[in-house]
Each structure stands twice: as structure tokens, then as C-alpha cells.
Design a protein around this motif. Structure first.
Motif, PDB file in Angstrom:
ATOM      1  N   LEU A   1      66.292 -56.829  -2.921  1.00  0.00           N
ATOM      2  CA  LEU A   1      66.531 -57.798  -1.853  1.00  0.00           C
ATOM      3  C   LEU A   1      66.051 -57.263  -0.509  1.00  0.00           C
ATOM      4  O   LEU A   1      66.368 -56.139  -0.131  1.00  0.00           O
TER       5      LEU A   1
ATOM      6  N   GLN B   1      70.527 -70.344  -0.287  1.00  0.00           N
ATOM      7  CA  GLN B   1      70.574 -69.310  -1.314  1.00  0.00           C
ATOM      8  C   GLN B   1      71.995 -68.865  -1.607  1.00  0.00           C
ATOM      9  O   GLN B   1      72.356 -68.644  -2.761  1.00  0.00           O
TER      10      GLN B   1
ATOM     11  N   PRO C   1      70.395 -63.604   2.305  1.00  0.00           N
ATOM     12  CA  PRO C   1      70.187 -64.971   1.813  1.00  0.00           C
ATOM     13  C   PRO C   1      70.492 -65.997   2.897  1.00  0.00           C
ATOM     14  O   PRO C   1      71.363 -65.792   3.752  1.00  0.00           O
TER      15      PRO C   1
ATOM     16  N   THR D   1      64.192 -65.103  -3.683  1.00  0.00           N
ATOM     17  CA  THR D   1      64.227 -64.632  -2.295  1.00  0.00           C
ATOM     18  C   THR D   1      62.859 -64.049  -1.955  1.00  0.00           C
ATOM     19  O   THR D   1      62.039 -63.801  -2.836  1.00  0.00           O
ATOM     20  N   ASP D   2      62.623 -63.813  -0.677  1.00  0.00           N
ATOM     21  CA  ASP D   2      61.335 -63.279  -0.229  1.00  0.00           C
ATOM     22  C   ASP D   2      61.327 -61.750  -0.314  1.00  0.00           C
ATOM     23  O   ASP D   2      62.383 -61.102  -0.289  1.00  0.00           O
TER      24      ASP D   2
ATOM     25  N   LYS E   1      59.417 -65.899  -2.008  1.00  0.00           N
ATOM     26  CA  LYS E   1      59.978 -66.059  -3.357  1.00  0.00           C
ATOM     27  C   LYS E   1      59.441 -65.009  -4.335  1.00  0.00           C
ATOM     28  O   LYS E   1      59.254 -65.281  -5.516  1.00  0.00           O
TER      29      LYS E   1
END
Length: 273
Positions: free
Chosen positions: A171, A179, A175, A139-140, A151
Motif C-alpha cells: 500500500l 476504498q 485509502p 489502490t495506486d 490501481k
């Protein structure tokens, strides 16, 4: 002390004798899993019965996850777990903040798994060690210098004893559809509920209500007030249980019938425990 097996036995036994069967989970199907090895663990840690998983909330976002085969995994590893000297078999790390990783990984740790790769590229893990399969979903994250690092975080998933156990890491966004699909069904999830450093609480609550995990374990909370705000936001759909300590044993056939928040109180793993 509990020894996985003696060094002499490790040298003498053929490698096929080290293999153990992993109970398949129902998260998602994964192919091309590599065969695993077992490692010596010099520690006094609790025995785990077959088809169960032991979870211990160490601090912040760090958990010890221990399998029935005595594989020890520490999430968001910072280099310190307490006064009990032991070497985890696997550590996972995220780098949004230095309270979730370390540059000084003990070289004795067989599998240090970073949740990020070169900037913007992410990383992919599919590591099978006997009764445990470890994978990640990238995830970013917000970059400390402004903007976004694509990512830069990983949600790690641990498939063991038929369970899917997810750790959301640091997080920073909900998502996306891909995702969510990659995560699959998550039976137990460790979720950051600070309400700001990761995600605002309404977004985190929406994510957890969508996942509908049987067990949610709050982590990464900096005050009792933040924890209570989170619990109030979840109380309409989830039962709430104050475990009264740092540890919990979970099993597929003993999951609660109603989605439940299990509140653990963090504690380092000390010699006296």
C-alpha cells in the motif's frame, strides 16, 4: 499426508456433493458469486477446526491462510513457501516489487490472482470457493519509473468463518472514502509497517486506527527497530501480544475484546514443522 479427497472420489461424486456452506461475513454484501470447486492438496498441514482460520506468516508479505475445509491461500506469492511441497489452491500477488509476485507460477495452482491489470485499469476479483470468498480493492502504487500507476496494487479480502481478513499488500497511500467503504469491516488485517517502502509509519498508523480491526498482524518490516517504532505508535489504542512464533488461529467468537497487535515471527513452511 492429508488429502482433500482422493482423485477417484473426485471423479465419482456428483458435483453437488462438493459444495460447502460459507458462514456469511459482515464486511459487505456481494452478489453474483460463482460456485466453487475443491482441489487436491498434497501436504502435511495442520487441521483447522470448524469456524476457525489458520494463519502462518511465511516471509516478507507472504502468509498462508488455511480454512477449516483445508483450502490453502498464499498471499504475495513469490514461488517459494519453504521445503514442504504443496500446491496452494489460491495465490494472490502484487507487483510493486518482485518480492511480492512471480512470473513463474506453477501451472498446477488453480487460482492465481494478480492484484493488477493492464496499466491504470486495475482488476476485479470476486472468487467464491466453498467456505471462502476472495475479493479485492484496487489502490495506486508509485511507478518504478516515476509517477503513479493507478490501481497497480490490490488490498485482498478473504471472507471465511464469518471473518473478514484483509491483506493491505504494498500500500502506497491512504485509502479514499470509496476504498474504505469497499473494504468494509476488517476483523484481521496484515499491514506493512516498514515505514518507507510502502507508507510512512504515521500514515499507516492512522489507517489502522481508523480500521479498528480486532487483530493487526505487522508484516513487511525490515528491522526490529522499525517494528518497535510501529508498536510504540499503536500502543495507546491497541494491546500488543508477542505470539512467539509464525502461526495463529483465529475465530469470530474468540476475537480479543480490545484491538490487539499480534506480532508473528516469519518462518518458511518446512517439512520438519
Amino acid at each position: 499426508m492429508i488429502f482433500r479427497f482422493s482423485f477417484l472420489l473426485m471423479l465419482c461424486l456428483p458435483t453437488f456433493a462438493l459444495a460447502q456452506d460459507r458462514t456469511p461475513s459482515h464486511c459487505v454484501a456481494l452478489a453474483n458469486a460463482a460456485p466453487g470447486l475443491e482441489y487436491v492438496t498434497l501436504a502435511t498441514l495442520p487441521e483447522v477446526t470448524a469456524e476457525t482460520v489458520y494463519l502462518h506468516y511465511i516471509a516478507h508479505a507472504s502468509f498462508l491462510i488455511r480454512s477449516h475445509g483445508a483450502l490453502n491461500i498464499v498471499t504475495d506469492y513469490t514461488g517459494f513457501t519453504g521445503t514442504l511441497p504443496f500446491v496452494p489452491d489460491v495465490i494472490t500477488m502484487n507487483h510493486a516489487h518482485d518480492s511480492h509476485w512471480t512470473n513463474f507460477v506453477d501451472p498446477a495452482i488453480p487460482h492465481p490472482l494478480k492484484g493488477w491489470g493492464p496499466f491504470g485499469e486495475g482488476i476485479d476479483h470476486k472468487l467464491e470457493l466453498d467456505e471462502v470468498l476472495i475479493r479485492n480493492v484496487s489502490t495506486d502504487i508509485r511507478s518504478p519509473y516515476g509517477g503513479v500507476e493507478p490501481k497497480g496494487n490490490s488490498i485482498f479480502v478473504f471472507e471465511m468463518a464469518g471473518l473478514c481478513i484483509g491483506h493491505l499488500g504494498h500500500l502506497h497511500h491512504e485509502p479514499d472514502a470509496g476504498q474504505y467503504a469497499a473494504l468494509g469491516r476488517v476483523d484481521v488485517v496484515m499491514a506493512p509497517v516498514d515505514g518507507g517502502y510502502t507508507l510512512d509509519q504515521p500514515t499507516m498508523i492512522a489507517i489502522l486506527k481508523r480500521l479498528k480491526s480486532s487483530i493487526v498482524i505487522p508484516m513487511h518490516w525490515f528491522s526490529e527497530a522499525a517494528l518497535r517504532d510501529f508498536l510504540r505508535g499503536m500502543a495507546d489504542e491497541f494491546s500488543i501480544v508477542e505470539v512467539g512464533g509464525p502461526s495463529l488461529t483465529v475465530a469470530m467468537d474468540k476475537l480479543p475484546s480490545r484491538p490487539t497487535i499480534m506480532v508473528l515471527r516469519p518462518a518458511y513452511i518446512d517439512v520438519a514443522r
